[in-house]
Motif scaffolding. Structure first.
Motif, mmCIF file in Angstrom:
data_model
loop_
_atom_site.group_PDB
_atom_site.id
_atom_site.type_symbol
_atom_site.label_atom_id
_atom_site.label_comp_id
_atom_site.label_asym_id
_atom_site.label_seq_id
_atom_site.Cartn_x
_atom_site.Cartn_y
_atom_site.Cartn_z
ATOM 1 N N ASN A 29 0.852 -1.187 0.000
ATOM 2 C CA ASN A 29 0.000 0.000 0.000
ATOM 3 C C ASN A 29 0.886 1.234 0.000
ATOM 4 O OD1 ASN A 29 -2.313 1.621 0.161
ATOM 5 N ND2 ASN A 29 -2.345 1.563 2.385
ATOM 6 N N LYS A 30 0.574 2.201 -0.812
ATOM 7 C CA LYS A 30 1.278 3.496 -0.848
ATOM 8 C C LYS A 30 2.785 3.333 -1.022
ATOM 9 C CE LYS A 30 -2.134 5.689 2.168
ATOM 10 N NZ LYS A 30 -2.358 6.434 3.438
ATOM 11 N N GLY A 31 3.223 2.315 -1.724
ATOM 12 C CA GLY A 31 4.643 2.100 -1.951
ATOM 13 C C GLY A 31 5.321 1.269 -0.887
ATOM 14 N N PHE A 32 4.605 1.001 0.213
ATOM 15 C CA PHE A 32 5.130 0.136 1.267
ATOM 16 C C PHE A 32 4.764 -1.308 0.950
ATOM 17 C CE2 PHE A 32 6.447 3.136 4.532
ATOM 18 C CZ PHE A 32 5.736 4.274 4.205
ATOM 19 N N GLU A 33 5.629 -2.240 1.352
ATOM 20 C CA GLU A 33 5.291 -3.637 1.225
ATOM 21 C C GLU A 33 5.941 -4.467 2.325
ATOM 22 O OE1 GLU A 33 6.500 -4.464 -2.785
ATOM 23 O OE2 GLU A 33 8.467 -5.175 -2.115
ATOM 24 N N ALA A 34 5.319 -5.620 2.608
ATOM 25 C CA ALA A 34 5.850 -6.542 3.611
ATOM 26 C C ALA A 34 5.394 -7.942 3.232
ATOM 27 C CB ALA A 34 5.358 -6.175 5.014
ATOM 28 N N THR A 35 6.284 -8.920 3.416
ATOM 29 C CA THR A 35 5.976 -10.298 3.065
ATOM 30 C C THR A 35 5.937 -11.156 4.318
ATOM 31 O OG1 THR A 35 7.031 -10.043 0.907
ATOM 32 C CG2 THR A 35 6.663 -12.291 1.694
ATOM 33 N N TYR A 36 4.902 -11.955 4.441
ATOM 34 C CA TYR A 36 4.691 -12.858 5.568
ATOM 35 C C TYR A 36 5.622 -14.047 5.392
ATOM 36 C CZ TYR A 36 1.513 -15.508 8.774
ATOM 37 O OH TYR A 36 0.938 -16.221 9.807
ATOM 38 N N ARG A 37 6.669 -14.103 6.223
ATOM 39 C CA ARG A 37 7.658 -15.180 6.127
ATOM 40 C C ARG A 37 7.507 -16.087 7.331
ATOM 41 N NH1 ARG A 37 9.263 -14.842 0.907
ATOM 42 N NH2 ARG A 37 10.339 -12.869 0.428
ATOM 43 N N LYS A 38 6.888 -17.238 7.102
ATOM 44 C CA LYS A 38 6.659 -18.156 8.217
ATOM 45 C C LYS A 38 7.955 -18.814 8.657
ATOM 46 C CE LYS A 38 3.674 -21.957 9.667
ATOM 47 N NZ LYS A 38 2.657 -22.958 9.245
ATOM 48 N N GLU A 39 8.860 -19.074 7.706
ATOM 49 C CA GLU A 39 10.091 -19.785 8.057
ATOM 50 C C GLU A 39 10.999 -18.964 8.965
ATOM 51 O OE1 GLU A 39 9.069 -18.888 5.105
ATOM 52 O OE2 GLU A 39 10.639 -17.832 4.001
ATOM 53 N N THR A 40 10.930 -17.648 8.816
ATOM 54 C CA THR A 40 11.744 -16.770 9.670
ATOM 55 C C THR A 40 10.881 -15.995 10.661
ATOM 56 O OG1 THR A 40 11.637 -15.045 7.970
ATOM 57 C CG2 THR A 40 13.591 -16.474 7.972
ATOM 58 N N THR A 41 9.600 -16.300 10.712
ATOM 59 C CA THR A 41 8.614 -15.587 11.566
ATOM 60 C C THR A 41 8.833 -14.090 11.505
ATOM 61 O OG1 THR A 41 9.923 -15.851 13.613
ATOM 62 C CG2 THR A 41 8.290 -17.552 13.102
ATOM 63 N N SER A 42 8.848 -13.562 10.282
ATOM 64 C CA SER A 42 9.118 -12.143 10.105
ATOM 65 C C SER A 42 8.100 -11.489 9.188
ATOM 66 C CB SER A 42 10.525 -11.936 9.545
ATOM 67 O OG SER A 42 10.619 -12.485 8.241
ATOM 68 N N PHE A 43 8.017 -10.167 9.300
ATOM 69 C CA PHE A 43 7.092 -9.371 8.476
ATOM 70 C C PHE A 43 7.699 -7.964 8.358
ATOM 71 C CE2 PHE A 43 3.286 -8.945 6.225
ATOM 72 C CZ PHE A 43 2.497 -7.897 6.663
ATOM 73 N N HIS A 44 8.832 -7.878 7.719
ATOM 74 C CA HIS A 44 9.581 -6.628 7.640
ATOM 75 C C HIS A 44 8.919 -5.641 6.674
ATOM 76 C CE1 HIS A 44 12.409 -8.900 9.854
ATOM 77 N NE2 HIS A 44 13.009 -9.491 8.830
ATOM 78 N N LEU A 45 8.879 -4.390 7.075
ATOM 79 C CA LEU A 45 8.272 -3.335 6.258
ATOM 80 C C LEU A 45 9.351 -2.667 5.408
ATOM 81 C CD1 LEU A 45 5.659 -1.649 5.701
ATOM 82 C CD2 LEU A 45 6.508 -0.054 7.439
ATOM 83 N N GLU A 46 9.060 -2.467 4.109
ATOM 84 C CA GLU A 46 10.026 -1.843 3.208
ATOM 85 C C GLU A 46 9.346 -0.812 2.318
ATOM 86 O OE1 GLU A 46 13.221 -5.490 2.532
ATOM 87 O OE2 GLU A 46 11.681 -5.129 1.030
ATOM 88 N N LYS A 47 10.133 0.205 1.965
ATOM 89 C CA LYS A 47 9.706 1.171 0.960
ATOM 90 C C LYS A 47 10.945 1.635 0.207
ATOM 91 C CE LYS A 47 6.899 5.218 -0.029
ATOM 92 N NZ LYS A 47 6.091 6.360 0.445
ATOM 93 N N GLY A 48 10.838 1.675 -1.082
ATOM 94 C CA GLY A 48 12.009 1.965 -1.903
ATOM 95 C C GLY A 48 12.466 3.406 -1.855
ATOM 96 N N SER A 49 11.527 4.342 -1.645
ATOM 97 C CA SER A 49 11.886 5.756 -1.697
ATOM 98 C C SER A 49 10.930 6.519 -0.775
ATOM 99 C CB SER A 49 11.776 6.273 -3.132
ATOM 100 O OG SER A 49 12.026 7.666 -3.195
ATOM 101 N N VAL A 50 11.429 6.882 0.404
ATOM 102 C CA VAL A 50 10.541 7.520 1.383
ATOM 103 C C VAL A 50 10.381 9.011 1.091
ATOM 104 C CG1 VAL A 50 10.998 5.845 3.206
ATOM 105 C CG2 VAL A 50 12.480 7.862 2.988
#
Lengths: 114, 113
Positions: free
Chosen positions: B59-80
């Protein structure tokens, strides 16, 4: 669609006084939450309602806090008597229910106890 | 039990920089994962969500991927942008726990021109 409504937006009271907050969730939302957010921290659940029944109130300080949700719609949260450490933002949220839907938050009530 | 651990802040970036905010979780069941954003003086707004493993929320250039193997959900944006300055909260909701939401402590982001 109207959002979650909360009032008042701000409240300043002296310690040992009482205070009440009101929340009107999104129409049709079965689940209602009250959260306490202390400055610099994440929201902490105080109580969760499903319709007009309590699902979880394990973190509600029941000696001073009370909450009700009459007729499964709007809700009030009361603090009596207030302590200095109750200074926080009180957030109300609602959700349609089910396991995979987000919670929708109101703007919160900022309480300052002096 | 259920919990969320979030990268400590505050984070200060220059406009157009790349953003990553780390989030890991512990869950007993099969949670949904969320990123909420809080602008000054306002309530929490949903930024994005993912309901099952390998889902990507965006959403709005932000993205996050549900990673079950690493129990992670890191938020990323290419250009803030300066308008992205806010506090970001990672959260989970576990249907096996009455759909209670668990939040991280929040990460404050300031973007400077």
């Amino acid at each position: 669609e109207a959002g979650v409504a909360q009032s008042p937006r701000y409240k300043i009271i002296e310690k040992r006084q009482s205070v009440a907050f009101w929340c009107n969730p999104i129409s049709g939302h079965a689940t209602l939450y009250w959260y306490q957010q202390i400055l610099g921290q994440g929201p902490k659940l105080l109580i969760q309602f499903q319709n007009n029944g309590v699902v979880d109130d394990s973190q509600l300080p029941k000696d001073r806090f009370s909450a009700e949700r009459l007729k499964g719609v709007d809700s009030t949260l009361k603090i009596q008597p207030a302590k200095l450490e109750d200074s926080a933002v009180y957030l109300c949220a609602s959700s349609p229910g089910g396991g995979y839907t987000e919670a929708f938050f109101g703007q919160g009530t900022r309480l300052t106890v002096v | 039990g259920n919990s969320v651990t979030q990268m400590e802040g505050p984070v200060t970036l220059s406009e157009e920089a790349f953003l990553t905010i780390n989030c890991t979780y512990t869950a007993t069941g099969y949670p949904s994962l969320f990123w909420y954003v809080q602008y000054p003086g306002e309530g929490l707004q949903l930024l994005l969500k993912a309901t099952k493993a390998d889902d990507k929320g965006s959403n709005k250039g932000f993205e996050a991927t549900y990673r079950k193997e690493t129990t992670s959900f890191h938020l990323e944006k290419g250009s803030v942008q300066v308008s992205d300055s806010a506090v970001y909260f990672c959260a989970l909701s576990d249907p096996g726990d009455g759909n209670q939401f668990y939040f991280g402590t929040g990460t404050s982001l300031t973007v400077i021109p």
